[in-house]
Design an enzyme around this catalytic site. Sequence first.
Site, PDB file in Angstrom:
ATOM      1  N   ASP A 108      23.469  71.986  58.138  1.00 24.36           N
ATOM      2  CA  ASP A 108      24.103  70.518  58.788  1.00 24.36           C
ATOM      3  C   ASP A 108      25.448  71.114  59.300  1.00 24.36           C
ATOM      4  OD1 ASP A 108      24.752  68.196  59.398  1.00 24.36           O
ATOM      5  OD2 ASP A 108      24.223  67.136  57.649  1.00 24.36           O
ATOM      6  N   TRP A 109      26.051  70.254  60.224  1.00 24.78           N
ATOM      7  CA  TRP A 109      27.376  70.640  60.892  1.00 24.78           C
ATOM      8  C   TRP A 109      28.356  70.791  60.169  1.00 24.78           C
ATOM      9  CZ3 TRP A 109      22.991  70.790  63.489  1.00 24.78           C
ATOM     10  CH2 TRP A 109      22.926  70.923  64.747  1.00 24.78           C
TER      11      TRP A 109
END
Length: 794
Positions: free
Chosen positions: A266-267
């Site tokens: 995930d970012w």
Amino acid sequence: MPRRKALFFKKKDMFATKKGIESRGGGRYNRNEKTAGGYDGMDVRALIRKMTLEEKAGLCSGLDSWHTKPVGRLGVPSVMVSDGPHGLRKQVGEGANDSIRAVCFPTGCAMAASFDRSLFERLGDALGRECRAEGVAVVLGPAINIKRSPLCGRNFEYLSEDPYLAGEEAAAYVAAVQRHDVGVSVKHFALNNQEHRRMSQSSEADERTMREIYLAAFETVVKKAKPWTLMCAYNRINGVLASENHWLLTDVLRNEWGFDGYVMSDWGAVGNRVKGLSAGLELEMPSSGGVRDEQIVSAVRSGELDEAVLDCACERMLAVHARYLGNGEPAESWDREADDALSGELAEACMVLLKNAGVLPLDKGARVAFIGEFAKEPRFQGGGSSHINAAKITSALDAAKEIPNVRYARGFSIERDETTGEWLRDAADAAANAQVAVVFAGLPDAYECEGYDRAHMRLPDCQNRLIETVAAANPNTVVVLQNGSPVEMPWISRVKGVLEAYLSGQASGRAVVRILFGDANPSGRLPETFPKKLEDNPSYLFFGGDDRKTEYREGAFVGYRYYDKKKMDVLFPFGHGLSYTTFAYGNLSLDKREMDDSGTLTVTVDVTNTAERSGSEVVQLYVADVESTAIRPVRELKGFETVALEPGETKTVSFALDGRAFAYYETRLHDWHVESGEFMIQIGRSSRDIVLEAAATVRSTREIPVTFDENSILMDVLASEKGKRRAEHGMPDILQAMREFSENDDETETAREAITQEMSDAMLNYMPLRAVFSFSPGKVTKERLDEAIRDLNE
Ligand code: BGC
């Protein structure tokens, strides 16, 4: 619960301009390189052998926010990933929502209520086409985390409290997207069920809870639809970051489930990049500006990281790139109008009619008041990374333009929790002069968003006040709700109808009006329980956790699994939803009454539309274990089918149940296990409304291995087949000595009252084998007991 305001994760800094993307490739990257001398068709391993260490490290981290790094020298292009999952959020500019104009389809919470795999396929098909046409290789979704609490800020993106429903629906979506040779990234793997401290907190759950509830939907999607990529969650799981979790990313995902794509972060979810790579995290997103590439390179140089691990990650990345690129240039096109029409069609099938005391559908000639700002400014999606730049928005007022006698009153503000005396008076006046008053209520954006959790389960106070005011002015009041997760309804007994519209995309207004006026017949069913109040929710005491961890103490008793076991009154149960027609069920039949756990049980049931309108019914199949030693829910959803029926029409619906439908996760085996015995196959309109049931016996082909020692209690020894056989033949002397103690031969009444036969029996059952020395001294030697135990274990 105090409102915990979390910092919203601003992605602005991470957004790259198109110019930035191209220039950051250092002049080496040229979009056309993907076919010129490209690697598709080439031996990926041979290609990796030609890559430098730096190129390999680079391949495993983003070029910017939305692209992978190219290896221009070898013709490996950059590919683009974009958010979804209920539309395409292809970023083109720097602003947080500088994405192309696209179509906003119903969000996850709404789509889930369709209980219809074919609609997920249609959504996936549209998305796949859009991605292909727009040059997007991977769409970042579906988001399938379990709705553990109504408070999770991202519930509107998620599907359900039930992993079977979420898994089946998401698998249909994934397969359809990928038919276009575009990948998905199933997220957020795993146990990301709150936004509070989402990047640091540890979700703490036991093995069985994880397997039965929080991993099961991912398992279904991986096994059934073979997603190209998965996105690991931000949080820790039992202390270990998901991005560094070898057990999760390799042992379970790859080795057990057979995942053959790559995992992206995930970012900003990466902690220790080298650990992550070894754990099974192939791609870090977004770009770290080269910092992590250097860490990977120096870890290989120092011997901390085996280069073979990096090679393997590259191989997985390139294999997925090749699936996208193998098809050549994007050939598809998409049509905004057609997708807008689809969005409306899907929305119609998602909405759930929760209550209807004869007020709906409305007559088009009737005087109707539409009250509440949401009638004009619908809330049809949520805030954060899934926010689509919607091409066209249809409000309920827009959609009702052609219907005469619809009057609008604002009622409240969606910007603040605010109404005024004048707005309320105006609303009461509009209601009093109408035959039916429809209040458009729901959660404003600030109440429900990615990045932080809801502070409570209520609608804004101003809306509750408005509903009470309107209901007092007109007994025929209907409430239309636009929200991503349950809300409390203190006014429920004073309104005649409630339509849960969820956040159902840009055409939601059209769908609402068609349902209100009977052009469409509602068929959505609740993919989650609506409790009466937040405090009833099983996670209530622990949701959000402390500053480090959140304990999932309710275990596998999530949603209806808890409410049903507690026999708790709920506002609306899981699976509930009304129709304008009625359905009757009959002829429930099983193809066999007995099978073993490797078999398949075929269940059929007839459903008939018994009234005057055509409509769709969601047939729900639950399995209940009649008696079990494992602690289990009352029933669990194991099948669902949607059937469209004309008035008077009957269709036969069929389900195939394999061993897994009867199994629980047995931690002694670290596997799914069916406990032999009787199960009820139940057909229901909801988890609380079972209309037909039939019994089947399922036999386990596997015994749970047990080892006995002197602390084993008699009951457990006799409970296993082997223990019983051996004990009766091999240690009759010991059994006799133990049983003698429990024989209640006391002479006097008082003595018999003090130690009843029941108590003696219980004592015997719970007695460890070693107790033979204490309660029957001198009868059995230590050597004899040891010998008997050895024999039991042989
Ligand atoms: C979200 C993901 C999303 C990513 C890219 C993250 O903050 O958790 O769901 O795909 O950003 O926008």
